[in-house]
Design an enzyme around this catalytic site. Structure first.
Site, PDB file in Angstrom:
ATOM      1  N   GLN A 147       1.013  -1.151  -0.324  1.00  0.00           N
ATOM      2  CA  GLN A 147       0.261  -0.303   0.194  1.00  0.00           C
ATOM      3  C   GLN A 147       0.700   1.018   0.384  1.00  0.00           C
ATOM      4  O   GLN A 147      -0.021   2.195  -0.010  1.00  0.00           O
ATOM      5  CB  GLN A 147      -0.874   0.363   1.034  1.00  0.00           C
ATOM      6  CG  GLN A 147      -2.106  -1.279   1.188  1.00  0.00           C
ATOM      7  CD  GLN A 147      -2.949  -1.360   2.680  1.00  0.00           C
ATOM      8  OE1 GLN A 147      -3.577  -1.129   3.071  1.00  0.00           O
ATOM      9  NE2 GLN A 147      -2.086  -2.015   3.375  1.00  0.00           N
ATOM     10  N   ASP A 187       6.382   4.234  -1.147  1.00  0.00           N
ATOM     11  CA  ASP A 187       8.525   5.129  -1.562  1.00  0.00           C
ATOM     12  C   ASP A 187       8.726   4.061  -1.929  1.00  0.00           C
ATOM     13  O   ASP A 187       9.848   4.565  -1.689  1.00  0.00           O
ATOM     14  CB  ASP A 187       7.789   4.915   0.415  1.00  0.00           C
ATOM     15  CG  ASP A 187       7.474   3.159   1.170  1.00  0.00           C
ATOM     16  OD1 ASP A 187       7.502   3.296   2.406  1.00  0.00           O
ATOM     17  OD2 ASP A 187       8.163   2.051  -0.364  1.00  0.00           O
ATOM     18  N   HIS A 218      -1.618   1.672  -4.321  1.00  0.00           N
ATOM     19  CA  HIS A 218      -1.707   3.375  -4.810  1.00  0.00           C
ATOM     20  C   HIS A 218      -0.609   3.571  -5.475  1.00  0.00           C
ATOM     21  O   HIS A 218      -0.870   4.660  -5.016  1.00  0.00           O
ATOM     22  CB  HIS A 218      -1.611   3.304  -2.904  1.00  0.00           C
ATOM     23  CG  HIS A 218      -2.756   2.284  -1.946  1.00  0.00           C
ATOM     24  ND1 HIS A 218      -2.283   2.828  -0.918  1.00  0.00           N
ATOM     25  CD2 HIS A 218      -4.015   2.219  -2.405  1.00  0.00           C
ATOM     26  CE1 HIS A 218      -3.642   1.909  -0.156  1.00  0.00           C
ATOM     27  NE2 HIS A 218      -4.009   1.359  -1.015  1.00  0.00           N
ATOM     28  N   CYS A 225      -2.826   6.977 -25.800  1.00  0.00           N
ATOM     29  CA  CYS A 225      -4.074   7.291 -25.790  1.00  0.00           C
ATOM     30  C   CYS A 225      -4.860   8.790 -25.969  1.00  0.00           C
ATOM     31  O   CYS A 225      -5.925   8.727 -25.620  1.00  0.00           O
ATOM     32  CB  CYS A 225      -5.281   6.016 -25.171  1.00  0.00           C
ATOM     33  SG  CYS A 225      -4.955   6.928 -23.594  1.00  0.00           S
TER      34      CYS A 225
HETATM   35  N1  APR Z   1       6.553  -2.632  11.717  1.00  0.00           N
HETATM   36  C1  APR Z   1       5.363  -2.986  12.189  1.00  0.00           C
HETATM   37  N2  APR Z   1       4.421  -2.199  12.552  1.00  0.00           N
HETATM   38  C2  APR Z   1       4.338  -1.476  12.891  1.00  0.00           C
HETATM   39  C3  APR Z   1       5.466  -0.545  12.829  1.00  0.00           C
HETATM   40  C4  APR Z   1       6.733  -1.534  12.695  1.00  0.00           C
HETATM   41  N3  APR Z   1       7.442  -0.895  13.358  1.00  0.00           N
HETATM   42  N4  APR Z   1       5.316   0.797  12.743  1.00  0.00           N
HETATM   43  C5  APR Z   1       3.379   0.414  13.383  1.00  0.00           C
HETATM   44  N5  APR Z   1       3.215   0.235  12.991  1.00  0.00           N
HETATM   45  C6  APR Z   1       1.971  -0.672  12.082  1.00  0.00           C
HETATM   46  C7  APR Z   1       0.766   0.220  13.730  1.00  0.00           C
HETATM   47  O1  APR Z   1       0.391  -0.078  14.681  1.00  0.00           O
HETATM   48  C8  APR Z   1      -0.744   0.142  12.363  1.00  0.00           C
HETATM   49  O2  APR Z   1      -1.164  -0.764  12.547  1.00  0.00           O
HETATM   50  O3  APR Z   1       1.427  -0.465  11.296  1.00  0.00           O
HETATM   51  C9  APR Z   1       0.478   0.444  10.772  1.00  0.00           C
HETATM   52  C10 APR Z   1       0.012   0.918  10.424  1.00  0.00           C
HETATM   53  O4  APR Z   1      -1.201   1.407   9.918  1.00  0.00           O
HETATM   54  P1  APR Z   1      -2.007   2.480   8.779  1.00  0.00           P
HETATM   55  O5  APR Z   1      -0.919   3.956   9.106  1.00  0.00           O
HETATM   56  O6  APR Z   1      -3.321   3.030   8.755  1.00  0.00           O
HETATM   57  O7  APR Z   1      -1.011   2.980   7.559  1.00  0.00           O
HETATM   58  P2  APR Z   1      -1.868   1.215   6.243  1.00  0.00           P
HETATM   59  O8  APR Z   1      -2.225   0.324   7.071  1.00  0.00           O
HETATM   60  O9  APR Z   1      -0.606   1.371   5.939  1.00  0.00           O
HETATM   61  O10 APR Z   1      -2.504   2.423   5.948  1.00  0.00           O
HETATM   62  C11 APR Z   1      -3.836   2.106   4.071  1.00  0.00           C
HETATM   63  O11 APR Z   1      -4.569   4.453   3.938  1.00  0.00           O
HETATM   64  O12 APR Z   1      -4.634   6.380   4.744  1.00  0.00           O
HETATM   65  C12 APR Z   1      -4.453   5.245   3.598  1.00  0.00           C
HETATM   66  O13 APR Z   1      -3.126   5.678   1.394  1.00  0.00           O
HETATM   67  C13 APR Z   1      -2.861   5.549   2.911  1.00  0.00           C
HETATM   68  O14 APR Z   1      -1.917   3.821   1.960  1.00  0.00           O
HETATM   69  C14 APR Z   1      -2.171   3.805   2.995  1.00  0.00           C
HETATM   70  C15 APR Z   1      -3.972   2.817   3.445  1.00  0.00           C
END
Ligand code: APR
Length: 283
Positions: free
Chosen positions: A132, A135, A150, A182
């Site tokens: 997702q 980067d 994404h 296109c």
């Molecule tokens: N290692 C593993 N997991 C971690 C760490 C770490 N060092 N640090 C934090 N986390 C976990 C957190 O506990 C949380 O559950 O990573 C998760 C990050 O969650 P989000 O910030 O919600 O990210 P994500 O799930 O990728 O969000 C999905 O939402 O806002 C949109 O487009 C954006 O791609 C993103 C999507």
């Protein structure tokens, strides 16, 4: 299906109360390694958490961008479509101005978790990564089989035919830039809120989720659709879920193993365990 807001998966437990407390990390590591070792087609669904140890803030939870600044408006794409020329003029005029997020992305390097996932692929244990994240750190770590649901911050994409180009290899003197194939409008490859997920990426994610017999959930809160759908597809087809996350998520209590630790700490250990199992011919 567009990138949207948060919704908990259908089998989340109200209030997120843990059902079973994971046994010791060591035992969960052993369990996870044996599940992956026995699997024929393991994949991973990855979220912002994997890049936290590379200095990129997550979106939700402690220190999350949305936690600190509030969620952005959900109609970014509609505003782009309303006037793509103005949108491009705006981002080209603000080149060099970096938000906290963009600055962190531009300075980030792969960490031990990204490298461990590349190792798992090279060892033949991991068949695909659905990320997702925008980067590009999986590619920089050496992973190959990747679907970026994404998009990728270093690419541009035609919104009509999904043709993509590396940033800097596509002329932006005419705005909005037009697709040479296109004639469609070209924008950054990263998917905006409200924007439909490019069909090629969505189909690849759904295919991999149907194929897998094991899915690692690495650093995702698993609440944003359509990505949050993929573990549900896999679980319902009998795949085993392995969660790698210091915090609980709605998928914790349906995961066969839970590694409640930062990915950068635990993923290299998982690789060592698997090498051990392979070396020992156990499994
Ligand atoms: N290692 C593993 N997991 C971690 C760490 C770490 N060092 N640090 C934090 N986390 C976990 C957190 O506990 C949380 O559950 O990573 C998760 C990050 O969650 P989000 O910030 O919600 O990210 P994500 O799930 O990728 O969000 C999905 O939402 O806002 C949109 O487009 C954006 O791609 C993103 C999507």
């Amino acid at each position: 299906m567009a990138l949207g807001g948060e919704t908990a998966p259908p089998f989340a437990r109200p209030g997120g109360a843990a059902v079973t407390s994971p046994s010791s990390l060591d035992q969960e590591l052993e369990k996870a390694a044996r599940i992956i070792h026995a699997s024929a087609y393991a994949i991973a669904l990855v979220g912002a958490g994997i890049s936290v140890e590379s200095g990129v803030p997550p979106f939700r939870g402690p220190g999350g961008l949305w936690t600190r600044h509030g969620e952005p408006p959900m109609d970014g794409y509609q505003r782009f479509l309303a006037d793509p020329r103005a949108w491009w003029a705006d981002i080209l005029s603000r080149q060099g101005e970096h938000s906290e997020f963009i600055k962190a992305l531009s300075e980030a390097k792969p960490n031990a978790a990204h490298r461990a996932m590349a190792d798992l692929e090279k060892l033949g244990f991991l068949k695909h990564i659905i990320t997702q994240n925008i980067d590009n750190l999986h590619q920089e770590a050496g992973s190959v089989a990747i679907t970026e649901i994404h998009g990728n911050r270093l690419k541009l994409r035609c919104i009509a035919c999904n043709a993509r180009w590396p940033l800097g290899e596509f002329p932006t003197d005419e705005i909005p830039p037009r697709c040479p194939h296109c004639g469609g409008i070209v924008k950054t490859d990263t998917v905006m809120f409200g924007e439909p997920i490019p069909l090629d990426a969505l189909e690849s994610c759904q295919r991999e989720s149907r194929l897998c017999d094991c899915m690692l959930l690495v650093g995702t809160s698993a609440v944003v659709y359509p990505a949050a759908e993929f573990p549900v597809i896999a679980f319902r087809r009998g795949a085993k879920l392995i969660e790698i996350n210091p915090m609980e998520t709605p998928l914790s209590d349906v995961s066969a193993a839970v590694l409640r630790a930062p990915a950068g700490e635990v993923m290299p250990k998982l690789v060592e365990r698997l090498k051990g199992l392979s070396g020992a011919g156990a499994g």
